[in-house]
Scaffold this motif. Structure first.
Motif, mmCIF file in Angstrom:
data_model
loop_
_atom_site.group_PDB
_atom_site.id
_atom_site.type_symbol
_atom_site.label_atom_id
_atom_site.label_comp_id
_atom_site.label_asym_id
_atom_site.label_seq_id
_atom_site.Cartn_x
_atom_site.Cartn_y
_atom_site.Cartn_z
ATOM 1 N N MET A 34 0.832 -1.209 0.000
ATOM 2 C CA MET A 34 0.000 0.000 0.000
ATOM 3 C C MET A 34 0.866 1.258 0.000
ATOM 4 N N ARG A 35 1.962 1.225 0.738
ATOM 5 C CA ARG A 35 2.881 2.367 0.773
ATOM 6 C C ARG A 35 3.537 2.571 -0.592
ATOM 7 N N TRP A 36 3.963 1.454 -1.202
ATOM 8 C CA TRP A 36 4.607 1.515 -2.523
ATOM 9 C C TRP A 36 3.614 2.003 -3.579
ATOM 10 N N GLU A 37 2.399 1.472 -3.556
ATOM 11 C CA GLU A 37 1.381 1.856 -4.531
ATOM 12 C C GLU A 37 1.060 3.345 -4.417
ATOM 13 N N LYS A 38 0.998 3.830 -3.189
ATOM 14 C CA LYS A 38 0.726 5.251 -2.968
ATOM 15 C C LYS A 38 1.849 6.111 -3.532
ATOM 16 N N ASN A 39 3.090 5.686 -3.301
ATOM 17 C CA ASN A 39 4.247 6.442 -3.787
ATOM 18 C C ASN A 39 4.311 6.478 -5.308
ATOM 19 N N GLU B 202 1.857 6.672 -7.361
ATOM 20 C CA GLU B 202 0.796 7.459 -7.987
ATOM 21 C C GLU B 202 1.335 8.726 -8.643
ATOM 22 N N ALA B 203 2.370 9.301 -8.037
ATOM 23 C CA ALA B 203 2.908 10.562 -8.547
ATOM 24 C C ALA B 203 3.616 10.388 -9.881
ATOM 25 N N THR C 170 2.677 -1.452 -10.633
ATOM 26 C CA THR C 170 1.942 -1.803 -9.416
ATOM 27 C C THR C 170 1.035 -3.012 -9.616
ATOM 28 N N TRP D 2 11.321 -0.865 -5.999
ATOM 29 C CA TRP D 2 11.475 0.534 -5.595
ATOM 30 C C TRP D 2 12.950 0.830 -5.449
#
Length: 519
Positions: A371-376, A378-379, A390, A405
């Motif tokens: 979830m942290r990786w997927e959020k990062n 997005e940008a 992802t 990552w």
């Protein structure tokens, strides 16, 4: 209408290490009115499309690693006119994906023990629901596997589950999010019935395929007492007593019956528990070490583990009490540095672990890391072959990156190369032979060497370098080694073996001593 249950795999080895338990549980969940289901484990042999006909029901269980192959099978079965039903941890997390890419007419989320019969009934009426909520059923509803359907000469180890769920919250693991943090523990009666059935068939090596065989720690008990939480104390003590009940009954089985399980390192504090494991012939346990540094343990939310020399001593405690460890280590954590690889390899040797696996940090769906990786991401989205990174499991294996990552100090290739080097060193013939010195019989020592080589071939090369030539080479080596190894693990059937009677937990075992409780 025939029922097919398929365990997908990109590579077939002809012989497998551990039985895919879910196949045989869903076979048990299939009502007799549908006949005996056709079971296909692709780690043994690929599915034959011609065996699937229009109107059949095809159940496919997937986790992230085999989802892409599962979708290929699903589309094929759908094109042949079958009802395609997906289940498993990945389908639970991504039910829409199974519909869009796998030809699914239905998806079962969560446990399938109870839901499967409803799915089949609806398919029979030609009206399957899009999604079935299997949920988290109670342990009393867990079904025993139909081991009468197993091809006996195809597996080295059988598998029995005694508990689902894990009270921990490791950042890289999805079990506590999908199976829950409340241990759902089966009674020793039903577990022993299954184990004895397997021993009657000639299986003497059995994996207790649990999320965590040690669901109650001494720390849990101490905290409940400090809080004067009477209900919680009774709950924890009952779970602990049931563990000892089971181990006491396992100890009554023929002495050549060997068990392996998965456990947290905190069990090293609980020497009563380790001694009971030894008496029960639970000779091995996968222990998630993850990192040998305090910084690495913080990276994965596993501060309850030890590091450095304390870690080495903690792992040696397992061995001193007759439990041999398969240590699991992660490389590529943000705090890792080039010297981490040698430090990890050294710690594994000094801790005297019998086996080890060295995996590169990979974000798995359902985990905090993912979830942290997927959020990062997005940008600045990244695509490979037109597929978002992802959704890496949908990328063809040959195109998948080695690291997902960026690392602050090392390149992906540097981490890959050093990880492979640790695998190669730990599983060199000289190292394996040295580690096997604790085994008394030459037959068992040979089995240890063979299974070490198979483990390395199955999980090192194919897990790190996924080019087709190396996968093919590893598959051939594993296939060549697996069959003679399976014979070494087998034992003569014992059709007349009786189920051991119940065992009463002594007060000194159920209640940890003051010394243990304060450790």
């Amino acid at each position: 209408m025939r029922v097919h249950l398929i365990n997908p795999s990109e590579v077939s080895f002809g012989t497998a290490v551990i039985t895919p338990r879910w196949l045989y549980v869903l076979a048990s969940a299939t009502p007799k009115s549908f006949g005996t289901p056709v079971l296909v484990d692709e780690t043994l042999e690929a599915v034959d499309p011609e065996s699937i006909q229009a109107g059949d029901v095809v159940g496919i269980g997937i986790h992230t690693a085999n989802a892409l192959r599962g979708y290929e099978i699903g589309k094929m079965a759908c094109e042949r006119g079958a009802y395609v039903v997906f289940g498993g941890i990945h389908a639970t997390l991504y039910p829409d994906e199974a519909h869009e890419l796998g030809g699914a007419c239905a998806v079962v989320k969560g446990d399938g023990d109870v839901a499967w019969a409803k799915v089949l009934a609806d398919c029979c009426r030609q009206d399957p629901a899009r999604v079935y909520e299997g949920g988290r059923i109670e342990a009393s509803e867990f079904l025993p596997a139909r081991w009468d359907l197993i091809p006996r000469d195809s597996y080295m180890w059988a598998s029995v589950q005694t508990v689902r769920g894990c009270p921990k919250h490791c950042s890289f693991c999805s079990v506590w999010r999908t199976d829950g943090q409340r241990p759902r523990q089966r009674t020793s009666d039903v577990v022993m019935e299954e184990i004895v059935q397997l021993r009657r068939l000639g299986f003497r090596f059995i994996a207790l395929a649990d999320d965590n065989f040690y669901p109650v720690t001494l720390t849990d008990l101490r905290l409940a007492r400090e809080q004067a939480n009477t209900a919680r104390i009774h709950e924890l003590e009952a779970i602990r007593a049931e563990r000892f009940e089971l181990m006491g009954r396992l100890a009554q089985l023929p002495p050549d019956t060997i068990f392996f399980t998965q456990i947290t390192m905190e069990a090293a504090e609980d020497t009563d528990f380790l001694d009971a494991m030894k008496a029960a012939n639970i000779k091995g346990a996968l222990v998630g070490v993850e990192s040998v540094t305090p910084e690495g343990l913080k990276d994965v939310y596993k501060d309850f583990n030890q590091s450095g020399e304390e870690l080495v001593e903690r792992l040696r405690t397992f061995r001193r009490h007759g439990v041999y460890v398969l240590g699991s280590f992660i490389f590529g954590l943000p705090s890792d540095r080039p010297e981490t690889f040698d430090a990890t390899a050294s710690a594994a040797v000094r801790a005297e672990v019998a086996f080890a696996q060295f995996v590169m940090l990979t974000p798995y769906p359902g985990t905090v890391d993912f979830m942290r990786w997927e959020k990062n991401m997005e940008a600045s989205p990244v695509k490979i072959g037109g597929i978002p990174i992802t959704r890496r499991w949908l990328i063809p294996p040959a195109l998948r990156p080695k690291l997902y990552w960026p690392h602050p100090t090392m390149s992906a290739e540097e981490i890959r190369r050093n990880t492979q080097s640790v695998w190669d060193t730990f599983y060199s013939m000289k190292s394996i032979w040295t580690r096997s010195g604790f085994i008394k019989s030459m037959r068992a020592r040979l089995a240890f060497v063979l299974i070490s080589k198979i483990y390395r071939q199955m999980y090192a090369d194919t897990g790190i370098a996924t080019d087709s030539a190396r996968v093919s080479r590893s598959s051939k080596w594993a296939r060549w080694l697996a069959k003679p190894c399976q014979r070494l693990f087998a034992a003569p059937p014992m059709p007349d073996l009786e189920v051991p009677v119940g065992w009463t937990v002594a007060a000194t075992v159920a209640e940890p001593s003051c010394e243990l409780a304060s450790s």
